[in-house]
Write a protein that holds these residues in place. Structure first.
Motif, PDB file in Angstrom:
ATOM      1  N   ILE A 206      47.007  27.837 -79.526  1.00 30.19           N
ATOM      2  CA  ILE A 206      47.557  28.302 -78.248  1.00 30.19           C
ATOM      3  C   ILE A 206      46.630  29.347 -77.624  1.00 30.19           C
ATOM      4  CG2 ILE A 206      49.454  29.570 -77.192  1.00 30.19           C
ATOM      5  CD1 ILE A 206      51.350  28.167 -79.098  1.00 30.19           C
ATOM      6  N   VAL A 207      46.141  30.262 -78.459  1.00 25.14           N
ATOM      7  CA  VAL A 207      45.208  31.265 -77.958  1.00 25.14           C
ATOM      8  C   VAL A 207      43.932  30.599 -77.453  1.00 25.14           C
ATOM      9  CG1 VAL A 207      43.796  33.252 -78.613  1.00 25.14           C
ATOM     10  CG2 VAL A 207      46.147  33.073 -79.438  1.00 25.14           C
ATOM     11  N   LEU A 208      43.538  29.513 -78.125  1.00 24.48           N
ATOM     12  CA  LEU A 208      42.321  28.816 -77.731  1.00 24.48           C
ATOM     13  C   LEU A 208      42.492  28.063 -76.404  1.00 24.48           C
ATOM     14  CD1 LEU A 208      39.548  28.612 -79.090  1.00 24.48           C
ATOM     15  CD2 LEU A 208      40.232  26.407 -80.022  1.00 24.48           C
ATOM     16  N   LEU A 209      43.742  27.898 -75.959  1.00 23.54           N
ATOM     17  CA  LEU A 209      43.974  27.224 -74.682  1.00 23.54           C
ATOM     18  C   LEU A 209      43.446  28.037 -73.503  1.00 23.54           C
ATOM     19  CD1 LEU A 209      47.580  25.754 -75.168  1.00 23.54           C
ATOM     20  CD2 LEU A 209      45.404  24.545 -75.276  1.00 23.54           C
ATOM     21  N   SER A 210      43.152  29.313 -73.707  1.00 21.15           N
ATOM     22  CA  SER A 210      42.576  30.147 -72.640  1.00 21.15           C
ATOM     23  C   SER A 210      41.076  30.326 -72.844  1.00 21.15           C
ATOM     24  CB  SER A 210      43.284  31.509 -72.588  1.00 21.15           C
ATOM     25  OG  SER A 210      43.139  32.185 -73.832  1.00 21.15           O
ATOM     26  N   ASP A 211      40.465  29.422 -73.609  1.00 19.33           N
ATOM     27  CA  ASP A 211      39.035  29.500 -73.864  1.00 19.33           C
ATOM     28  C   ASP A 211      38.252  29.303 -72.565  1.00 19.33           C
ATOM     29  OD1 ASP A 211      37.199  29.390 -76.509  1.00 19.33           O
ATOM     30  OD2 ASP A 211      36.276  28.187 -74.916  1.00 19.33           O
ATOM     31  N   SER A 212      37.085  29.902 -72.550  1.00 22.67           N
ATOM     32  CA  SER A 212      36.258  29.808 -71.344  1.00 22.67           C
ATOM     33  C   SER A 212      35.628  28.429 -71.167  1.00 22.67           C
ATOM     34  CB  SER A 212      35.153  30.877 -71.394  1.00 22.67           C
ATOM     35  OG  SER A 212      34.371  30.731 -72.589  1.00 22.67           O
TER      36      SER A 212
ATOM     37  N   SER B  77      47.691  34.723 -75.210  1.00 26.21           N
ATOM     38  CA  SER B  77      46.823  33.913 -74.366  1.00 26.21           C
ATOM     39  C   SER B  77      46.923  34.334 -72.901  1.00 26.21           C
ATOM     40  CB  SER B  77      47.191  32.432 -74.531  1.00 26.21           C
ATOM     41  OG  SER B  77      46.293  31.608 -73.838  1.00 26.21           O
ATOM     42  N   ARG B  78      48.138  34.705 -72.455  1.00 23.86           N
ATOM     43  CA  ARG B  78      48.329  35.154 -71.073  1.00 23.86           C
ATOM     44  C   ARG B  78      47.598  36.471 -70.820  1.00 23.86           C
ATOM     45  NH1 ARG B  78      53.672  35.567 -70.997  1.00 23.86           N
ATOM     46  NH2 ARG B  78      53.600  37.768 -71.567  1.00 23.86           N
ATOM     47  N   ASP B  79      47.718  37.381 -71.777  1.00 24.49           N
ATOM     48  CA  ASP B  79      47.012  38.666 -71.622  1.00 24.49           C
ATOM     49  C   ASP B  79      45.505  38.453 -71.591  1.00 24.49           C
ATOM     50  OD1 ASP B  79      49.456  39.866 -71.649  1.00 24.49           O
ATOM     51  OD2 ASP B  79      49.389  40.439 -73.767  1.00 24.49           O
ATOM     52  N   LYS B  80      45.033  37.537 -72.439  1.00 30.60           N
ATOM     53  CA  LYS B  80      43.602  37.233 -72.465  1.00 30.60           C
ATOM     54  C   LYS B  80      43.151  36.693 -71.115  1.00 30.60           C
ATOM     55  CE  LYS B  80      40.322  34.348 -75.048  1.00 30.60           C
ATOM     56  NZ  LYS B  80      40.197  33.339 -76.143  1.00 30.60           N
TER      57      LYS B  80
END
Length: 1482
Positions: free
Chosen positions: A1012-1018, A1056-1059
């Protein structure tokens, strides 16, 4: 013609009629005068001459048919013929009847009178001869007029009534009238009939007073009574004659009309049955004659229709009915022969039962009927036995010896001898009768009894019954036994007992077992009788059922092969190749009875055809049996099933014993395995019988199975070996080449047991011969690797394994120089099977040679990997040794293969070896995975593809112990700096969770969080792969476990949102992974499952988490999930759950409404109903959330008026918190869909809420003011002015709530429609009112006035920036508010100034000298909220972020320290503080 003998006269009449029929047509004119002359002639002896006249009349009638139809002579002839009918001579009457028929064509007009005349004479004449003549005449007339005349003239009705006429009285009204003899009583009865009196009792009828009553004539005159008696009393006397006449007519009609009269026969049958029991003898005789005539004319269909009624009559309780039915059955003897043969099998048993009836007359009738039936038998042999049979049937106790002839009784006896004799008789019946097909009607009686005997417990009885069946089929034909074979085959499948199955098998195939030549001559079973062609048709089904799933079926069909060789003889030899496999399979059956049946069949085959060999030694077919039997038995020795091997060894023993001439029954105990009781003569006999080559093959196979894995097989093989082999060492030397060939072939067999047996045998050979055999065996095996056959080379490798395993370590060391190259060569063989077996040989070698085996073989294979020609086989060789020695070999291989950069072949090799190494890779993942992850992003597509495939293999081969290490390596990859590594790691995570068979639920939470965190990857490609992996991970988790992941999913989404927020400087935050197509698919089941099946707390978390997830999802990606999400939410909120759950769901629904838009249209009615219902909830939070959601929902609705109307109606009847919620909802509806509200509804809202402005409740005032402000956008100018005038007038109201409400409304109107207010005529008074209220004693009034003035100032600086005078007019009171005693008023004024400064800073900076000092004072305020608001206001009012010059300019009013400090504040840090959507903001 005048002869005194009636027979002579009859024959003369018949002769004359024949002459007239032949020559009459040509001589009518000649003959008629002659006949008339005789008729008119007078003689002295008139009585005797009358006989001549009768004959002449008949001749005249016969001649009259040649006359024309309209000739008047015909009528005279008919009258004369009718007179002659009264002659009491049957021959004359028959002749007249025959003559009448052709003449009826001329009597059509006189037909009714003629028929009536004959019927009257038939029913009423006193003389029997006249009545019988009338019957014959009636039959002739009917035949002449046609069969339709029976119905046309009511003839059948009259006859039926005549038969039914006992008394000519209504039997329903008179009881037992036939026994009444008193005439007076009859007269009394007639009186009652005429006068309609009820019938009196018999005692009353005999009393004088009744006759006094009758004689007085109450409605009954004497003459009438006499007439009645005259009519009825003769009927008592004549009724019997009527019945007899009717029967006579019935008889003659049957004879004359034949089968045309058959329909009427069936109708009159019940009356005929009654006539048989008539009290009058003449009537009974007439019934018998009528029955005889009826039966003689019945067709086959007529018999079928009549017979059930007669048989049913035998069951009647009345003896007379039984007697009548028996007599009619006896009359069936007069049926036509074909009809009689069809009905006898049904008649005779019933008549036999009647013989034991309790009534003697019924018994007598039965005996008479049987005699009638027996009298029609034409076969001389059977006819002679009829009296004996009748005596046996009549009295079976005294004539038992005769009743035995009747086989059915014998077949039912208990005595086995009796049943055998009876069965023999049944079998010989076809030869007893002249025509065997005459037996067909009796098949139904005999066959069931023979079937019972066929399943008799005694084998001899079954054998005789089986031969009887064969004889019957052979004699009578297969077509007469359509169900026999199917019954026998069904019995073969019976679950009842093996006796029945054995009987069925014998029935199908039995022959005379006492004949020694039964192999040469076929038997007498059913199959033998049906012929070879039928057997060949049936054989596939028999063989198929030998492997049936039911044991009883297999047992029955295998038993069949026990008897078929005897039955079919040498013919069966042609089917051995088809039959033997089925028998061998039966030998391995799990059911003992099936195995016994198969073994018995096998023994019969061996014994039978060995006997055939002996008998036919001079024939060209003498040696046919052995070549057929031996291959099947040899195949059985090598079968996978030990039971087949054991039975095959036993059968082979039987065969060899027969050939050798020994019994094989000697018990061999003690001594070594090589000592036996055989002689050289036995060996020579076997060689002579089989040939030396075949003998060597058989003994080699037999020696090999001496080492069988089953002890039973070993014992059986050892027994046979010791019985037929005299000298074991010598024999082994003779068969050694063949033995080695057999062993090598078996070692390469696909059967594991066969390989094991061959290996054990080879090992035993090595152990016994020791070092003497190794120098011979190893070169042979090494040479065998050059054999072109793959199976041979594979057998060599297995043989090497066995040799090395059996030999001692010290013995092998001297052969290492030969063994290692041999195994190395085998490991590089071109065939996978050979390399696999070579790997096993390597494992055995490693046990003896240790590291020497690895050091001398593995490097060579690794070197071969570099050669394109040998790389594939070398790789497979490594796989084979790795599969048997993973731990020892793997460390030597991996370092060479993982060297970076990875080549395509190395990647392929890693995958191949990983597949073999399996869990052995657990401790090497840190070496293998990084190299593969790197190669998966290689520029070379081949390397990418092979590395990906290898990595997939690696992650799937690890076991539970390696999961932790694998997850650790994959997480490292996910956190790598290179996007390609992160992408490859994400892919492997998804692949692992989708395809692994391990239990990974415990590992899923960590993976879900990471992905899930990786869903905000660049990297967008990484995002897509991570999303796919996340989908696979969640899909691998059981549904019931998913709700437990809600918290970790919410935390991961938040992270992920904060990222993602940190990447942006403002605006909505969307996670890239949730902007993909089907974005919510991986995580939606987690929340929905929690909503549907979780606890209340879990449902609340699920609803909140769902809202958070939707917030970070793009509107486009959300569209397809709106319906799947909204449905469960509506369903859950409708149930009885705590308010926290409802509140969370309402918040989520509000978000969906905001982001889902038109996609929610299907749910508009349900959502609206849900929100309105929640407005009535007991919890404020739920009501508020529902009100806000309803307002947003209204923007999607096309019909708002009904909703507004409902809210207004509810508002009028509600109070407290509910009213507050309704007002909030109404405000939202008008705010979002005010344009869609009609004028009438808006007017209704205006009228209702105008009064709420003065309400005592603060929230009600605020809401009402806000709604009126929104409505002001749609008001006409006049209405707006009136409202402003009214609000301004409240300035002087004594009620502070009224003053406060009016200012709130003006403030709201300035927010929503400031231009309309500024242009209103009453605008000056409004401004005055606002300024004046700044001095109000109530601070809420002052605060609201401040807010209103702030909004007015904001509008003026935006709409007219250059009008500084107007600005100053409003700004001055605002500055005074900055100095107000209330901190709330000061804070509100600061907020208003800040808003103006942000909207038009230059316009405000013009008046900095006016507000600057006051603002500076506020920066020193002791109230913290005021001070903070002052800092934000100063930041924008002094434009401190726009440059140092502004900072310096501000120092005129504030200190330099404060100015520099404030200039560092973020410019947009306070956007949320001035929220116009605040419910309290108006």
């Amino acid at each position: 013609m005048a002869d005194p003998n009636a027979d002579v006269r009859g024959r003369m009449i018949n002769a004359g009629i024949l002459i007239i029929d032949k020559h009459g047509r040509d001589n009518v004119s000649l003959l008629f005068p002659i006949f008339e002359n005789y008729l008119n002639k007078k003689t002295s002896d008139e009585e005797k001459y009358d006989l001549v006249r009768e004959g002449v009349v008949i001749f005249t009638g016969a001649l009259a048919k040649h006359l024309a139809k309209d000739d008047p002579k015909v009528h005279a002839v008919v009258e004369k013929l009718l007179d002659v009918l009264n002659t009491p001579s049957e021959a004359v009457q028959r002749a007249v009847s025959t003559c009448l028929s052709p003449l009826m064509q001329s009597k059509q007009e006189d037909a009714p009178a003629l028929v009536s005349r004959l019927l009257d004479q038939l029913m009423k004449s006193d003389k029997y001869g006249e009545r019988r003549g009338a019957a014959f005449g009636l039959a002739g007339v009917v035949k002449g007029f046609g069969i339709s005349s029976l119905k046309k003239f009511g003839i059948a009705t009259v006859l039926r009534e005549g038969l039914a006429d006992r008394d000519n009285l209504d039997n329903r009204e008179v009881i037992s009238v036939q026994f009444i003899e008193n005439v007076e009583v009859v007269a009394a009865f007639l009186y009652c009939r005429v006068t309609q009196h009820h019938l009196p009792t018999w005692h009353y009828l005999l009393e004088p007073k009744f006759w006094l009553h009758v004689s007085c004539g109450e409605g009954l005159s004497g003459s009438f009574a006499g007439l009645s008696l005259y009519y009825y009393l003769p009927s008592f006397r004549n009724s019997a004659k009527c019945r007899e006449g009717a029967l006579l007519g019935f008889e003659c009609l049957c004879e004359k009309l034949g089968r045309l009269f058959e329909p009427y026969v069936i109708q009159m049958l019940p009356l005929l049955l009654v006539s048989f029991s008539d009290q009058v003898v003449a009537v009974r005789d007439g019934a018998e004659c009528a029955a005889r005539a009826m039966m003689s004319q019945l067709s086959a269909q007529g018999v079928k229709l009549v017979l059930p009624s007669l048989l049913k009559g035998l069951e009647d309780k009345a003896w007379r009915t039984k007697q009548s039915s028996v007599q009619l059955l006896g009359a069936m003897a007069y049926c036509a022969p074909q009809q009689l043969s069809q009905c006898l099998p049904k008649i005779v048993p019933k008549l036999t039962e009647v013989l034991t009836d309790t009534h003697p007359k019924v018994q007598s009738a039965g005996q008479m009927a049987l005699q009638q039936v027996g009298s029609v038998i034409k076969n001389p042999e059977i006819s002679a036995l009829v009296p004996t049979l009748l005596m046996g049937l009549t009295d079976p106790n005294d004539y038992t010896k005769y009743s035995l002839i009747f086989s059915c009784k014998g077949l039912r006896e208990r005595s086995a001898e009796t049943k055998k004799k009876a069965a023999q008789i049944v079998g010989n019946m076809c030869s007893l009768v002249t025509e065997p097909k005459d037996m067909i009607p009796y098949i139904g009686l005999l066959l069931p009894e023979v079937k019972k005997v066929l399943v008799d417990p005694i084998p001899e009885v079954r054998s005789v019954a089986a031969r009887a069946l064969g004889s019957l089929i052979r004699g009578m034909g297969e077509e007469n036994f359509p169900d026999l074979v199917s019954w026998l085959l069904d019995t073969l499948k019976s679950d009842a007992s093996n006796v029945e199955r054995s009987g069925a098998a014998q029935g199908l195939s039995e022959s005379d077992s006492s004949r020694t030549d039964s192999a040469l001559f076929p038997g007498e079973g059913v199959l033998a009788a049906l012929g070879t062609e039928y057997f060949e048709h049936l054989l596939p089904d028999i063989i198929r059922n030998c492997s049936h799933q039911r044991a009883s079926v297999r047992d029955g069909y295998l038993t069949l092969f026990k008897y078929l060789p005897r039955s079919l003889g040498l013919q069966f030899q042609n089917y051995l190749q088809q039959v033997l496999p089925a028998i061998l399979d039966g030998l391995a059956d799990e059911n003992e009875s099936v195995r016994d049946a198969a073994l018995s069949a096998g023994h019969v085959l061996v014994e039978h055809y060995a006997t055939t060999y002996m008998l036919l030694s001079c024939s060209s077919d003498a040696n046919m049996s052995l070549p057929l039997l031996l291959p099947a038995v040899e195949d059985g020795i090598f079968n996978d099933n030990w039971r087949i091997r054991q039975s095959s060894v036993e059968l082979l023993g039987d065969l060899l014993f027969k050939v050798a001439g020994t019994s094989g029954k000697a018990l061999l105990e003690g001594g070594s395995d090589d000592e036996g009781a055989s002689t050289e003569a036995h060996g020579r006999a076997i060689i002579e019988g089989l040939g030396r080559d075949k003998r060597n093959e058989v003994l080699a196979a037999l020696y090999m199975v001496r080492a069988d894995v089953s002890i039973s097989v070993r014992q059986a093989a050892l027994h046979v070996w010791k019985t037929i082999v005299a000298n074991t060492p010598k024999t082994l030397r003779e068969i050694m080449p063949v033995l080695m060939n057999t062993l090598i072939t078996s070692l390469a067999s696909s059967s594991s047991e066969r390989r094991q047996v061959a290996g054990r045998s080879l090992g035993e050979l090595v152990r016994k011969l020791g070092e003497r055999v190794l120098p011979l065996i190893i070169p042979i095996l090494a040479q065998g690797l050059k054999d072109p056959k793959t199976s041979r080379r594979q057998g060599v490798c297995i043989g090497l394994s066995e040799v090395m395993a059996s030999a001692g370590k010290s013995q092998l060391l001297s052969f290492m120089d030969e063994l290692i190259p041999t195994i190395r060569t085998a490991l590089c063989d071109s065939t996978p099977e050979v390399r696999e077996s070579a790997g096993l040989a390597f494992s055995t070698l490693y046990k003896s040679a240790g590291m020497q085996a690895i050091d001398e073989i593995v490097p060579t294979l690794l070197h071969s990997l570099e050669d394109d020609q040998t790389s594939d086989t070398a790789l497979d060789g490594l796989k084979q040794i790795l599969s048997v020695r993973t731990t020892a070999v793997l460390p030597h291989i991996l370092p060479k293969l993982v060297h970076l950069p990875l080549t395509a072949f190395n990647a392929h090799a890693l995958g191949a070896l990983a597949e073999v190494a399996g869990p052995g890779l657990n401790f090497h993942l840190g070496i293998v995975l990084p190299a593969l992850l790197s190669a998966m992003s290689d520029d070379d597509t081949d390397v990418q593809k092979l590395a990906k495939k290898a990595a997939e293999t690696v992650v799937l081969v690890i076991d539970e112990e390696g999961v932790e290490g694998l997850i650790s390596e994959l997480l490292k990859g996910v956190g790598d700096n290179q996007a390609s590594i992160r992408r490859s790691s994400s892919f492997l995570i998804g692949y692992f969770f989708k395809n692994s068979k391990l239990y990974l639920v415990d590992e899923a939470p960590n993976m879900i969080t990471t992905l899930i965190v990786l869903l905000s990857d660049s990297d967008s490609a990484t995002v897509a792969v991570a999303w796919e992996a996340l989908s696979r991970v969640t899909n691998s988790v059981p549904k019931e476990v998913l709700p437990s992941y809600i918290k970790i999913v919410r935390d991961a989404v938040s992270t992920s949102r904060d990222k993602e927020r940190r990447k942006k400087k403002g605006g909505p935050v969307l996670i890239p992974g949730f902007c993909l197509p089907k974005a919510l698919q991986p995580l939606l089941p987690v929340f929905l499952q929690g909503l549907i099946s979780g606890s209340a707390e879990l449902r609340e978390q699920a609803a909140q988490g769902l809202g958070e997830l939707i917030e970070v999802t793009s509107e486009q990606a959300l569209k397809e999930f709106v319906i799947p999400i909204t449905g469960p939410l509506i369903r859950i909120i409708g149930d009885r759950f705590p308010w926290q759950v409802k509140s969370a769901i309402l918040s989520t629904l509000s978000i969906i409404i905001r982001k889902g838009g038109i996609a929610l249209k299907p749910f508009l009615p349900q959502l609206q109903t849900t929100f309105i219902k929640c407005l009535q909830d007991n919890t404020r939070t739920v009501r508020s959330s529902a009100a806000l959601a309803l307002g947003k929902l209204s923007a999607l609705s096309t019909r708002v008026d009904p909703l507004v109307g409902d809210l207004l109606s509810s508002l009028q009847v509600s109070d407290g918190g509910v009213r507050e919620a309704i007002l909030t909802a109404l405000k939202g509806v008008l705010q979002h869909a005010g344009k869609s509200v009609s004028v009438a509804v808006r007017t209704r809202v205006y009228v209702l809420l105008k009064d709420f402005v003065h309400h005592d409740d603060d929230q009600v005032r605020n809401s009402a003011a806000s709604i009126l402000g929104i409505l002001s956008q749609y008001m006409e100018d006049g209405q707006l002015s009136d409202l402003l005038q009214e609000l301004s007038s409240l300035d002087s109201s004594l009620s502070w709530s009224a003053r406060h409400g009016s200012i709130l409304t003006i403030s709201s109107m300035l927010r929503h429609s400031p231009s309309s207010i500024c242009t209103s005529p009453v605008f000056p008074s409004v401004v005055y009112c606002l300024k004046d209220n700044l001095k109000d004693e109530k601070f809420p009034v002052r605060e609201t006035s401040t807010k209103a003035l702030g909004r007015l100032l904001l509008h003026r600086v935006q709409s007219d920036p250059s009008n500084t005078a107007a600005h100053l007019d409003v700004l001055s009171p605002m500055v005074s508010a900055l100095q107000d005693d209330s901190s709330e008023v000061r804070r509100r004024a600061l907020s208003a100034l800040k808003a103006v400064a942000k909207a038009n800073p230059s316009a405000l900076m013009t008046h900095i000298t006016i507000f600057g000092p006051a603002l500076a004072e506020c920066l020193k305020d002791g109230n913290t909220p005021v001070r903070l608001a002052a800092e934000r206001c100063a930041l924008h009012a002094f434009q401190l972020t726009k440059g140092t010059e502004n900072v310096q300019a501000a120092q005129k009013f504030i200190t330099g320290l404060d100015a520099r400090r404030l200039s560092k504040f973020p410019e947009h840090s306070d956007d949320s503080e001035d929220n116009e959507d605040d419910p309290t903001s108006g």
